[in-house]
Design a protein around this motif. Sequence first.
Motif, PDB file in Angstrom:
ATOM      1  N   SER A 108       0.828  -1.212   0.000  1.00 23.35           N
ATOM      2  CA  SER A 108       0.000   0.000   0.000  1.00 23.35           C
ATOM      3  C   SER A 108       0.859   1.258   0.000  1.00 23.35           C
ATOM      4  O   SER A 108       0.534   2.244  -0.672  1.00 23.35           O
ATOM      5  CB  SER A 108      -0.937  -0.003   1.208  1.00 23.35           C
ATOM      6  OG  SER A 108      -1.885  -1.050   1.084  1.00 23.35           O
ATOM      7  N   GLU A 109       1.953   1.237   0.741  1.00 24.77           N
ATOM      8  CA  GLU A 109       2.866   2.390   0.732  1.00 24.77           C
ATOM      9  C   GLU A 109       3.467   2.579  -0.663  1.00 24.77           C
ATOM     10  O   GLU A 109       3.603   3.713  -1.137  1.00 24.77           O
ATOM     11  CB  GLU A 109       3.968   2.199   1.775  1.00 24.77           C
ATOM     12  CG  GLU A 109       3.460   2.294   3.195  1.00 24.77           C
ATOM     13  CD  GLU A 109       4.460   1.829   4.242  1.00 24.77           C
ATOM     14  OE1 GLU A 109       4.222   2.092   5.421  1.00 24.77           O
ATOM     15  OE2 GLU A 109       5.471   1.174   3.882  1.00 24.77           O
ATOM     16  N   TYR A 130      -3.184  -4.075  11.467  1.00 28.11           N
ATOM     17  CA  TYR A 130      -2.129  -3.311  10.807  1.00 28.11           C
ATOM     18  C   TYR A 130      -2.228  -3.452   9.295  1.00 28.11           C
ATOM     19  O   TYR A 130      -2.401  -4.550   8.775  1.00 28.11           O
ATOM     20  CB  TYR A 130      -0.751  -3.783  11.284  1.00 28.11           C
ATOM     21  CG  TYR A 130       0.381  -3.048  10.615  1.00 28.11           C
ATOM     22  CD1 TYR A 130       0.599  -1.705  10.872  1.00 28.11           C
ATOM     23  CD2 TYR A 130       1.201  -3.694   9.709  1.00 28.11           C
ATOM     24  CE1 TYR A 130       1.626  -1.014  10.245  1.00 28.11           C
ATOM     25  CE2 TYR A 130       2.237  -3.012   9.077  1.00 28.11           C
ATOM     26  CZ  TYR A 130       2.441  -1.675   9.356  1.00 28.11           C
ATOM     27  OH  TYR A 130       3.454  -0.991   8.724  1.00 28.11           O
ATOM     28  N   GLY A 131      -2.126  -2.329   8.619  1.00 32.31           N
ATOM     29  CA  GLY A 131      -2.175  -2.334   7.166  1.00 32.31           C
ATOM     30  C   GLY A 131      -3.576  -2.178   6.610  1.00 32.31           C
ATOM     31  O   GLY A 131      -3.778  -2.257   5.398  1.00 32.31           O
ATOM     32  N   GLY A 132      -4.560  -1.943   7.475  1.00 35.78           N
ATOM     33  CA  GLY A 132      -5.933  -1.762   7.026  1.00 35.78           C
ATOM     34  C   GLY A 132      -6.125  -0.424   6.323  1.00 35.78           C
ATOM     35  O   GLY A 132      -5.219   0.416   6.245  1.00 35.78           O
ATOM     36  N   THR A 133      -7.321  -0.225   5.833  1.00 38.92           N
ATOM     37  CA  THR A 133      -7.640   0.959   5.037  1.00 38.92           C
ATOM     38  C   THR A 133      -7.306   2.250   5.776  1.00 38.92           C
ATOM     39  O   THR A 133      -6.734   3.172   5.182  1.00 38.92           O
ATOM     40  CB  THR A 133      -9.121   0.924   4.620  1.00 38.92           C
ATOM     41  OG1 THR A 133      -9.357  -0.294   3.900  1.00 38.92           O
ATOM     42  CG2 THR A 133      -9.474   2.107   3.744  1.00 38.92           C
ATOM     43  N   ALA A 134      -7.640   2.344   7.050  1.00 34.33           N
ATOM     44  CA  ALA A 134      -7.343   3.567   7.803  1.00 34.33           C
ATOM     45  C   ALA A 134      -5.841   3.839   7.857  1.00 34.33           C
ATOM     46  O   ALA A 134      -5.412   5.004   7.787  1.00 34.33           O
ATOM     47  CB  ALA A 134      -7.913   3.473   9.218  1.00 34.33           C
ATOM     48  N   ASP A 135      -5.028   2.798   7.961  1.00 33.37           N
ATOM     49  CA  ASP A 135      -3.575   2.979   7.971  1.00 33.37           C
ATOM     50  C   ASP A 135      -3.078   3.501   6.627  1.00 33.37           C
ATOM     51  O   ASP A 135      -2.177   4.333   6.562  1.00 33.37           O
ATOM     52  CB  ASP A 135      -2.868   1.659   8.294  1.00 33.37           C
ATOM     53  CG  ASP A 135      -3.109   1.186   9.717  1.00 33.37           C
ATOM     54  OD1 ASP A 135      -3.441   2.030  10.580  1.00 33.37           O
ATOM     55  OD2 ASP A 135      -2.978  -0.028   9.963  1.00 33.37           O
ATOM     56  N   VAL A 136      -3.661   3.032   5.552  1.00 33.39           N
ATOM     57  CA  VAL A 136      -3.263   3.478   4.215  1.00 33.39           C
ATOM     58  C   VAL A 136      -3.670   4.938   4.012  1.00 33.39           C
ATOM     59  O   VAL A 136      -2.896   5.747   3.498  1.00 33.39           O
ATOM     60  CB  VAL A 136      -3.867   2.570   3.125  1.00 33.39           C
ATOM     61  CG1 VAL A 136      -3.454   3.033   1.740  1.00 33.39           C
ATOM     62  CG2 VAL A 136      -3.451   1.111   3.347  1.00 33.39           C
ATOM     63  N   ALA A 140      -1.151   8.091   3.317  1.00 36.97           N
ATOM     64  CA  ALA A 140      -1.322   9.035   2.205  1.00 36.97           C
ATOM     65  C   ALA A 140      -1.327  10.466   2.726  1.00 36.97           C
ATOM     66  O   ALA A 140      -0.698  11.355   2.129  1.00 36.97           O
ATOM     67  CB  ALA A 140      -2.611   8.723   1.448  1.00 36.97           C
ATOM     68  N   GLY A 141      -1.997  10.692   3.831  1.00 41.82           N
ATOM     69  CA  GLY A 141      -2.012  12.033   4.429  1.00 41.82           C
ATOM     70  C   GLY A 141      -0.630  12.497   4.841  1.00 41.82           C
ATOM     71  O   GLY A 141      -0.264  13.663   4.623  1.00 41.82           O
ATOM     72  N   ARG A 142       0.156  11.588   5.420  1.00 43.96           N
ATOM     73  CA  ARG A 142       1.515  11.951   5.862  1.00 43.96           C
ATOM     74  C   ARG A 142       2.417  12.330   4.700  1.00 43.96           C
ATOM     75  O   ARG A 142       3.292  13.186   4.839  1.00 43.96           O
ATOM     76  CB  ARG A 142       2.146  10.802   6.647  1.00 43.96           C
ATOM     77  CG  ARG A 142       1.610  10.645   8.049  1.00 43.96           C
ATOM     78  CD  ARG A 142       2.459   9.689   8.882  1.00 43.96           C
ATOM     79  NE  ARG A 142       2.511   8.337   8.338  1.00 43.96           N
ATOM     80  CZ  ARG A 142       1.620   7.384   8.570  1.00 43.96           C
ATOM     81  NH1 ARG A 142       0.563   7.631   9.320  1.00 43.96           N
ATOM     82  NH2 ARG A 142       1.770   6.179   8.052  1.00 43.96           N
TER      83      ARG A 142
END
Length: 157
Positions: A108-109, A130-136, A140-142
């Motif tokens: 995803s990264e 870990y690695g779920g949609t919210a993490d992705v 992206a925001g970061r």
Amino acid sequence: MRVGITGHRGLPEGVAKAVVVAIGDVVRGYPAADLVGVSCIADGPDAWFAQAVLERGGRVEVVVPAREYRESLPGWHHATYDALLRAASRVHETGLVASDPVAHMRGSEMLVGLVDELVAVWDGLPARGYGGTADVVAHAGRVGVPVRVVWPEGATR
């Protein structure tokens, strides 16, 4: 325009139908000649997005999070996965072997690093692992990639 996808898998049937329509609406908003969709082509939003991009006349690039990724997906999805992989104009690989949360997040990264915008089929809740949609979405925001959230009003997982 290079657009990526992330999203919840295993959606209830009614929500899934609404998401397919919403993804189609989003994809039709991009000029076909310039559209490159980037996806890990998992079952659900990843595959629906890739299919919509191809139907629109765009190109698809695939990110493969791990060598064992295909085997970790449901068997009923393998034919779709294989067809989308064959249709890809380019394939990006992380080099990881095991299809685990670390590989999924790494993929995803990589995907986020390849796109101008990320479409997120996301209910707005924290990741369930870990690695779920919210993490992705947070990643992206970061890194400054704009996120377009697609979630049917009133839908639940």
